[in-house]
Every structure is written in structure tokens, then in C-alpha cells.
Design a protein around this motif. Structure first.
Motif, short mmCIF file in Angstrom:
data_model
loop_
_atom_site.label_atom_id
_atom_site.label_comp_id
_atom_site.label_asym_id
_atom_site.label_seq_id
_atom_site.Cartn_x
_atom_site.Cartn_y
_atom_site.Cartn_z
N ASP A 94 -7.54 -4.25 -4.34
CA ASP A 94 -6.97 -3.67 -5.56
C ASP A 94 -5.45 -3.63 -5.57
O ASP A 94 -4.84 -2.98 -6.42
CB ASP A 94 -7.50 -2.25 -5.76
N GLY A 95 -4.81 -4.34 -4.64
CA GLY A 95 -3.35 -4.35 -4.60
C GLY A 95 -2.73 -3.05 -4.13
O GLY A 95 -1.52 -2.88 -4.22
N SER A 96 -3.54 -2.13 -3.58
CA SER A 96 -2.98 -0.83 -3.18
C SER A 96 -2.02 -0.95 -2.00
O SER A 96 -1.15 -0.09 -1.82
CB SER A 96 -4.11 0.14 -2.84
N VAL A 97 -2.15 -2.01 -1.21
CA VAL A 97 -1.24 -2.20 -0.07
C VAL A 97 0.19 -2.47 -0.52
O VAL A 97 1.14 -2.32 0.25
CB VAL A 97 -1.75 -3.35 0.83
N LEU A 98 0.37 -2.84 -1.78
CA LEU A 98 1.69 -3.20 -2.30
C LEU A 98 2.49 -2.00 -2.80
O LEU A 98 3.71 -2.09 -2.98
CB LEU A 98 1.55 -4.20 -3.46
N LEU A 99 1.81 -0.88 -3.05
CA LEU A 99 2.48 0.26 -3.68
C LEU A 99 3.44 0.96 -2.72
O LEU A 99 3.15 1.15 -1.54
CB LEU A 99 1.43 1.27 -4.18
N ASP A 100 4.59 1.36 -3.25
CA ASP A 100 5.58 2.11 -2.48
C ASP A 100 5.15 3.56 -2.31
O ASP A 100 4.44 4.12 -3.15
CB ASP A 100 6.94 2.09 -3.18
N SER A 101 5.61 4.17 -1.24
CA SER A 101 5.43 5.61 -1.07
C SER A 101 6.27 6.35 -2.11
O SER A 101 7.27 5.82 -2.62
CB SER A 101 5.86 6.04 0.33
N THR A 102 5.86 7.56 -2.44
CA THR A 102 6.61 8.41 -3.37
C THR A 102 6.99 9.70 -2.67
O THR A 102 6.62 9.94 -1.51
CB THR A 102 5.76 8.73 -4.61
N LYS A 103 7.70 10.54 -3.38
CA LYS A 103 8.14 11.81 -2.81
C LYS A 103 6.95 12.64 -2.33
O LYS A 103 7.05 13.36 -1.33
CB LYS A 103 8.95 12.58 -3.86
N ASN A 104 5.84 12.52 -3.01
CA ASN A 104 4.68 13.35 -2.70
C ASN A 104 3.54 12.62 -1.99
O ASN A 104 2.47 13.20 -1.77
CB ASN A 104 4.13 13.97 -4.00
N VAL A 159 2.61 9.36 1.04
CA VAL A 159 2.88 8.23 1.93
C VAL A 159 1.83 7.16 1.65
O VAL A 159 0.63 7.40 1.77
CB VAL A 159 2.82 8.64 3.41
N ALA A 160 2.29 5.98 1.24
CA ALA A 160 1.39 4.91 0.83
C ALA A 160 0.94 4.07 2.03
O ALA A 160 1.48 4.15 3.13
CB ALA A 160 2.08 4.03 -0.20
N GLU A 161 -0.05 3.21 1.77
CA GLU A 161 -0.61 2.35 2.81
C GLU A 161 0.44 1.53 3.54
O GLU A 161 0.38 1.36 4.76
CB GLU A 161 -1.64 1.39 2.20
N LYS A 162 1.40 0.98 2.80
CA LYS A 162 2.37 0.07 3.42
C LYS A 162 3.22 0.76 4.48
O LYS A 162 3.79 0.09 5.34
CB LYS A 162 3.25 -0.60 2.37
N ASP A 163 3.30 2.09 4.44
CA ASP A 163 4.09 2.82 5.42
C ASP A 163 3.25 3.42 6.55
O ASP A 163 3.78 4.10 7.43
CB ASP A 163 4.91 3.92 4.73
N SER A 186 -2.74 4.83 -3.40
CA SER A 186 -2.50 4.22 -2.10
C SER A 186 -2.18 5.34 -1.11
O SER A 186 -1.18 6.05 -1.27
CB SER A 186 -1.33 3.23 -2.17
N ILE A 187 -3.03 5.51 -0.10
CA ILE A 187 -2.92 6.65 0.82
C ILE A 187 -2.85 6.13 2.26
O ILE A 187 -3.77 5.44 2.72
CB ILE A 187 -4.11 7.61 0.65
N ALA A 188 -1.82 6.50 2.96
CA ALA A 188 -1.58 5.98 4.31
C ALA A 188 -2.77 6.23 5.24
O ALA A 188 -3.17 5.35 6.01
CB ALA A 188 -0.32 6.60 4.89
N ASN A 189 -3.33 7.43 5.20
CA ASN A 189 -4.40 7.79 6.13
C ASN A 189 -5.64 6.90 5.98
O ASN A 189 -6.44 6.77 6.91
CB ASN A 189 -4.80 9.25 5.95
N GLU A 190 -5.81 6.30 4.81
CA GLU A 190 -6.99 5.47 4.59
C GLU A 190 -6.93 4.13 5.33
O GLU A 190 -7.92 3.41 5.39
CB GLU A 190 -7.20 5.26 3.10
N THR A 191 -5.78 3.83 5.91
CA THR A 191 -5.69 2.59 6.69
C THR A 191 -6.48 2.68 7.99
O THR A 191 -6.58 1.70 8.73
CB THR A 191 -4.22 2.25 7.01
N ARG A 192 -7.06 3.84 8.27
CA ARG A 192 -7.95 3.97 9.42
C ARG A 192 -9.16 3.06 9.28
O ARG A 192 -9.88 2.81 10.26
CB ARG A 192 -8.42 5.42 9.57
N GLN A 193 -9.41 2.58 8.08
CA GLN A 193 -10.52 1.67 7.84
C GLN A 193 -10.23 0.25 8.33
O GLN A 193 -11.13 -0.59 8.40
CB GLN A 193 -10.85 1.62 6.35
N LEU A 194 -8.97 -0.04 8.66
CA LEU A 194 -8.59 -1.36 9.14
C LEU A 194 -9.02 -1.54 10.59
O LEU A 194 -8.69 -0.71 11.44
CB LEU A 194 -7.07 -1.56 9.03
#
Length: 326
Positions: free
Chosen positions: A74-84, A86-90, A152-160
């Protein structure tokens, strides 16, 4: 290199028949009316990019894998983190990803030609295919029609699947995404392209069981290869890059399997392919040839992976810029 037309003839018919039941919501030629030159635009840009940066092929293939295993393709890996958030890419598994600028460049061209039409998720999928083909690998029809996610949520990269995973864990993580053991061993062949940071495997060289001495090495890794890798990597080196398929890391071929049979795969996950009867047999077969069969298998497994939980229809959105939601 064989022509694109020739490769299409070799792979198109069996793959289309294979994929009809794979994901009815996606289709080959989804943009045939709304943006008929979409794949041509992507392909043209990729030719130019690969001329000056051929080492991006591996990272761009990896990006598609990392996108699909988290929230689907779904392209979620491309999204930047925001103030509130931390996105997948980080997240740690994605901090070494490269090629975001390629996606942005191609998306900008598509927006000029067909505004608000082609999703970033589809761009990632087609770019991965073209990166492989332009590296002398197979060409396959990319099923398109994905829409872009808004989360896009950083913690969900545990699925990798991590490079430290054993066979039991790898089978479980692939099965959770609807992929079988054949997909696992075939997609591992993507390690024929690209490089890895030392930190992804340096524990195998110095600190395998936590004893932290020069004798504490992974017994499944060839001793002579350990000596060579130690000349490049320290235990904590997080900058040096090592070729995953030495000598042909910019060429898509089956030579990765030769290294695995010689106990010279960089990662725990590579070595684990020799611990299962099915994956071991596949590795040994393709280490001795059968490249055309591997190319067909890889094409089919890439289509399978590209069909992981896509957003379609009215789900998600078509982002104007791939790093931010609309």
C-alpha cells in the motif's frame, strides 16, 4: 539482454493463467484507459536511472518487499514520520532502505501525464520489476490497481522477516502473508542483487552466542569466508557495505544459490535454507543451473507477494506525493 517483447512472450501467458485466481481485484493493464502510458513512463525513467545508479536495483527490489510485508502493498513504507507518529521508514529494519528519490522522480512524471491516477504502491511494484529486468533478470506482468494507505507505523515492521530468522520463523512469517515455502526460497534469491551493512551479520563473525571472542563464530558459515568478511567488518561497523552475491551483485542471476550451498550466504536466514529438505533441494538444484526455471519461479513469487492485502476500489487514496498523505 533479451528484448522486453521476447521476455514477455516467455513469461506472460503462464503467469497470467497462474494469477487469475491470485487476486481478482488487481489486473494487468489497470491503467490502460486512465493512464495508458504509465508503465512506459516508469520504464523510460528506470532506464535512465539505472544507467547512472545500477546499484539501486537491489534496494528498489527490497523496498517492494518491505512495503508488502507491512500492511500489504500500500505504499506505507514511503510515508514520512510526523510530529505524532514514527513511520515505517524510520524503523530500524528500514533505516538502510534507499531509492525513495527514484519513486518521487517517477511519481512526479506520472502526475504530469495523468494527475491523481497512478498510486505510489503501484509505482513501487512496477519499479521493482523493472529494476530486476534491467539487471538482466526476468520480466513479468505487474498486476496493478493498488491504492495508497494513509497509515504507517514503525512498530509494525516487526512483521518483516529479519536476517537473523531461522527456518521455523521464516516459514511462519511468510505463511502469515499467504506465501508458501517455495515463495520463501525463491524470493530469497533476490539476494542476488544488492549489498548489506555489516551489522546485519557481524554477530556470525565475532559474537554468535554472546561470548564476544574471536572463536565465537557461526559454525554454519564457511571458515574461510569468515576470515574474508572479518577483513571488511568489525562487530559494530554500521557503515561498510558487503555484496550479498559477490562478483555479480548488480546482475540478477542464480549465483546466490551457489554461495548458499558453499555456506557463504551472509545472513542466518540464508544459511537456514539448508536446514529444510524442500528449500535445501531447491537451493542445490539452482546452484547447478536451471536459471530459466528460477526466473519463472521468481516471477510467480513476485506476483504472489504483490498481491498481499492490496487496497483497491474506494479504499485508501491516490497520493499526489508519495511521502505524505493528501
Amino acid at each position: 539482454m533479451a528484448s522486453k517483447t521476447h521476455l514477455s512472450f516467455l513469461f506472460l501467458l503462464p503467469l497470467v493463467l497462474f494469477s487469475i485466481s491470485a487476486e481478482a481485484q488487481l489486473q494487468v493493464g489497470f491503467y490502460s484507459k486512465t493512464c495508458p502510458h504509465a508503465e512506459e513512463i516508469i520504464h523510460k525513467e528506470m532506464i535512465e536511472i539505472m544507467k547512472v545508479a545500477p546499484s539501486l536495483a537491489g534496494p528498489l527490489l527490497r523496498m517492494h518487499f518491505h512495503d508488502c510485508f507491512v500492511r500489504g502493498c500500500d505504499g506505507s513504507v514511503l510515508l514520512d514520520s510526523t510530529k505524532n507518529n514514527v513511520a515505517e521508514k524510520d524503523a530500524r529494519p528500514n533505516q538502510s532502505l534507499r531509492g525513495y528519490g527514484v519513486i518521487d522522480r517517477i511519481k512526479a512524471k506520472l502526475e504530469q501525464a495523468c494527475p491523481n491516477t497512478v498510486s505510489c504502491a503501484d509505482v513501487v511494484a512496477v519499479v521493482a520489476r523493472d529494476a530486476v529486468w534491467l539487471s538482466k533478470g526476468p520480466f513479468w506482468p505487474v498486476w496493478t490497481g493498488r491504492r495508497d494507505g494513509r497509515v504507517s507505523i514503525a512498530n509494525e515492521t516487526r512483521q518483516l522477516p529479519p536476517p537473523t530468522a531461522n527456518m521455523t520463523r521464516l516459514i511462519s512469517m511468510f505463511a502469515a502473508k499467504g506465501l508458501g515455502i517455495k515463495d520463501l526460497v525463491v524470493l530469497s534469491g533476490g539476494h542476488t542483487l544488492g549489498t548489506s551493512h555489516c551489522t546485519a551479520f557481524s554477530d556470525r563473525l565475532y559474537n554468535f552466542t554472546g561470548m564476544n571472542n574471536l572463536n565465537d563464530v557461526d559454525p554454519s558459515l564457511d571458515k574461510n569466508y569468515i576470515a574474508k568478511l572479518r577483513l571488511k567488518c568489525t562487530l559494530t561497523d554500521n557503515t561498510t557495505l558487503v555484496e550479498m552475491d559477490p562478483g555479480s551483485f548488480r546482475t540478477f542471476d542464480a549465483s546466490y544459490y551457489k554461495y548458499v550451498t558453499k555456506r557463504r550466504g551472509l545472513f542466518h536466514s540464508d544459511a537456514s535454507l539448508l536446514t529444510n529438505s524442500f528449500t535445501k533441494a531447491y537451493v542445490e538444484k539452482h546452484a547447478n543451473g536451471f536459471t530459466s526455471e528460477f526466473f519463472q519461479d521468481f516471477s510467480e513469487s513476485m506476483i504472489n507477494m504483490g498481491n498481499i492485502s492490496p487496497l483497491t476500489g474506494s479504499q485508501g487514496e491516490i497520493r499526489k506525493k508519495c511521502n505524505v498523505i493528501n
